[in-house]
Write a protein that holds these residues in place. Structure first.
Motif, PDB file in Angstrom:
ATOM      1  N   VAL A  32     -40.640  43.567  89.606  1.00  0.00           N
ATOM      2  CA  VAL A  32     -40.610  42.423  89.690  1.00  0.00           C
ATOM      3  C   VAL A  32     -40.548  40.639  90.033  1.00  0.00           C
ATOM      4  O   VAL A  32     -39.313  41.477  91.045  1.00  0.00           O
ATOM      5  N   VAL A  33     -40.417  40.174  89.469  1.00  0.00           N
ATOM      6  CA  VAL A  33     -40.066  39.128  89.920  1.00  0.00           C
ATOM      7  C   VAL A  33     -39.337  38.164  89.553  1.00  0.00           C
ATOM      8  O   VAL A  33     -39.922  37.187  88.206  1.00  0.00           O
ATOM      9  N   ALA A  34     -38.860  37.287  89.079  1.00  0.00           N
ATOM     10  CA  ALA A  34     -37.251  36.662  88.575  1.00  0.00           C
ATOM     11  C   ALA A  34     -37.583  35.171  89.236  1.00  0.00           C
ATOM     12  O   ALA A  34     -37.699  35.041  90.785  1.00  0.00           O
ATOM     13  N   PHE A  35     -38.893  34.216  88.821  1.00  0.00           N
ATOM     14  CA  PHE A  35     -38.976  32.995  88.947  1.00  0.00           C
ATOM     15  C   PHE A  35     -38.241  31.560  88.300  1.00  0.00           C
ATOM     16  O   PHE A  35     -38.108  31.873  86.646  1.00  0.00           O
ATOM     17  N   ASP A  36     -38.875  30.554  88.625  1.00  0.00           N
ATOM     18  CA  ASP A  36     -38.082  29.460  88.028  1.00  0.00           C
ATOM     19  C   ASP A  36     -38.818  27.859  88.650  1.00  0.00           C
ATOM     20  O   ASP A  36     -39.023  28.082  89.901  1.00  0.00           O
ATOM     21  N   CYS A  37     -38.935  27.236  87.157  1.00  0.00           N
ATOM     22  CA  CYS A  37     -39.832  26.162  87.857  1.00  0.00           C
ATOM     23  C   CYS A  37     -38.618  24.935  87.581  1.00  0.00           C
ATOM     24  O   CYS A  37     -38.249  24.876  86.212  1.00  0.00           O
ATOM     25  N   GLU A  38     -38.476  23.767  88.617  1.00  0.00           N
ATOM     26  CA  GLU A  38     -37.913  22.543  88.014  1.00  0.00           C
ATOM     27  C   GLU A  38     -38.687  21.547  87.996  1.00  0.00           C
ATOM     28  O   GLU A  38     -40.027  21.532  88.465  1.00  0.00           O
ATOM     29  N   THR A  39     -39.404  19.983  87.263  1.00  0.00           N
ATOM     30  CA  THR A  39     -40.426  19.973  86.593  1.00  0.00           C
ATOM     31  C   THR A  39     -39.390  18.427  86.474  1.00  0.00           C
ATOM     32  O   THR A  39     -38.549  17.382  86.040  1.00  0.00           O
ATOM     33  N   THR A  40     -40.447  17.084  86.713  1.00  0.00           N
ATOM     34  CA  THR A  40     -40.602  15.350  86.616  1.00  0.00           C
ATOM     35  C   THR A  40     -39.719  15.416  84.665  1.00  0.00           C
ATOM     36  O   THR A  40     -39.468  14.518  84.598  1.00  0.00           O
ATOM     37  N   GLY A  41     -40.282  16.274  84.148  1.00  0.00           N
ATOM     38  CA  GLY A  41     -40.129  16.409  82.350  1.00  0.00           C
ATOM     39  C   GLY A  41     -40.634  18.004  82.073  1.00  0.00           C
ATOM     40  O   GLY A  41     -41.223  18.780  81.803  1.00  0.00           O
TER      41      GLY A  41
END
Length: 223
Positions: A32-41
Motif C-alpha cells: 500500500v502507499v501512505a500519502f499526504d498533501c499540504e495545500t494553500t487552504g
C-alpha cells in the motif's frame, strides 16, 4: 463506496490516454502507499497543493527508501493562515515544479496500490481536480482511512454519549507512536504509515484500544 466503484468502472472504460491503463491494475501483493498533501487552504476548488509525499509499505515494513516527495509551485496565492500551518512561504515553493509535471510522476509511483491516509478523501479530491484536467479520470485506487480503523478499534462498541476524539495527536498517543513535526507532508505520511501498521496488527490480533468511561450528551461528536 458504490459511487466510487461506479466512477472507477466509468473511468476505466472512458480512459483516453492508454499509457495510464496501469492505474487500474492491482498493485503488488501486500503493498500500500501512505500519502499526504499540504495545500494553500481547505477549499478544493480554489486552493492548490504545495507539497506531496508518499511512502510505500510492503507487509509490515515502511519503505522510507522508496518514497515520493515533491514541492509544487501553486497557482493560488499563499495565504497567511496557511503559511502559519505548514511553514512554507511563497519563496519556498517558487522553485517547485508545476503540478502538471508532478501528477504523472506521482501516479507512476503509486500505481494501482491502495492509498492510506488521514482524512484521505480531502487529499484525493485535491489530486482528482488536476487529474480530471490532465487525464480525464479520478484516482481509481482503493482508499484506507486510518481514522476509521482507529474508530473501529476504540469506539466500535462504545455506548451512546461516549466522547470521541479522532484527532491525529489522540491516535498517536493511544498507539504510543512518536509525534513528528506535523503539517510536513513527509512526516505526516510517515506517521500515517506507522498508524496504519499498528492498527492493522491490532485488528488481526483482535486487540481493542481502552477508552475513558466519561460520557457527554446523547451523541458522539466527531473529533
Amino acid at each position: 463506496m458504490i459511487l466510487r466503484a461506479l466512477k472507477r468502472l466509468f473511468h476505466q472504460i472512458s480512459l483516453g490516454d492508454q499509457s495510464y491503463r496501469f492505474m487500474f491494475a492491482p498493485g503488488p501483493i501486500d503493498e500500500v502507499v501512505a500519502f499526504d498533501c499540504e495545500t494553500t487552504g481547505l477549499d478544493c476548488r480554489r486552493d492548490d497543493i504545495i507539497t506531496i509525499a508518499a511512502i510505500r509499505i510492503k507487509g509490515a515494513r515502511i519503505l522510507t527508501s522508496e518514497r515520493f516527495e515533491a514541492v509544487v509551485r501553486p497557482e493560488a496565492r499563499m495565504r497567511a493562515d496557511a503559511i502559519k500551518v505548514h511553514r512554507l512561504r511563497e519563496a519556498d515553493v517558487e522553485a517547485g515544479k508545476r503540478i502538471e509535471k508532478i501528477i504523472p510522476e506521482f501516479l507512476r509511483f503509486i500505481g494501482g496500490r491502495p492509498l492510506v491516509g488521514y482524512y484521505v478523501e480531502f487529499d484525493v479530491r485535491m489530486i482528482d481536480k488536476y487529474m480530471l484536467g490532465l487525464i480525464g479520470i479520478e484516482l481509481p485506487n482503493p482508499l484506507i482511512e486510518v481514522s476509521k480503523l482507529y474508530y473501529e478499534r476504540k469506539y466500535g462498541d462504545a455506548p451512546a454519549g461516549a466522547i470521541i476524539d479522532l484527532s491525529f495527536s489522540a491516535i498517536l498517543s493511544d498507539l504510543d507512536l512518536p509525534a513528528l513535526d506535523q503539517h510536513d507532508a513527509f512526516n505526516d505520511a510517515l506517521m500515517t504509515a506507522m498508524i496504519y501498521l499498528k492498527l492493522r496488527d491490532f485488528k488481526e490480533r483482535g486487540v481493542r484500544i481502552p477508552r475513558s468511561r466519561v460520557t457527554r450528551g446523547t451523541e458522539a461528536p466527531l473529533g
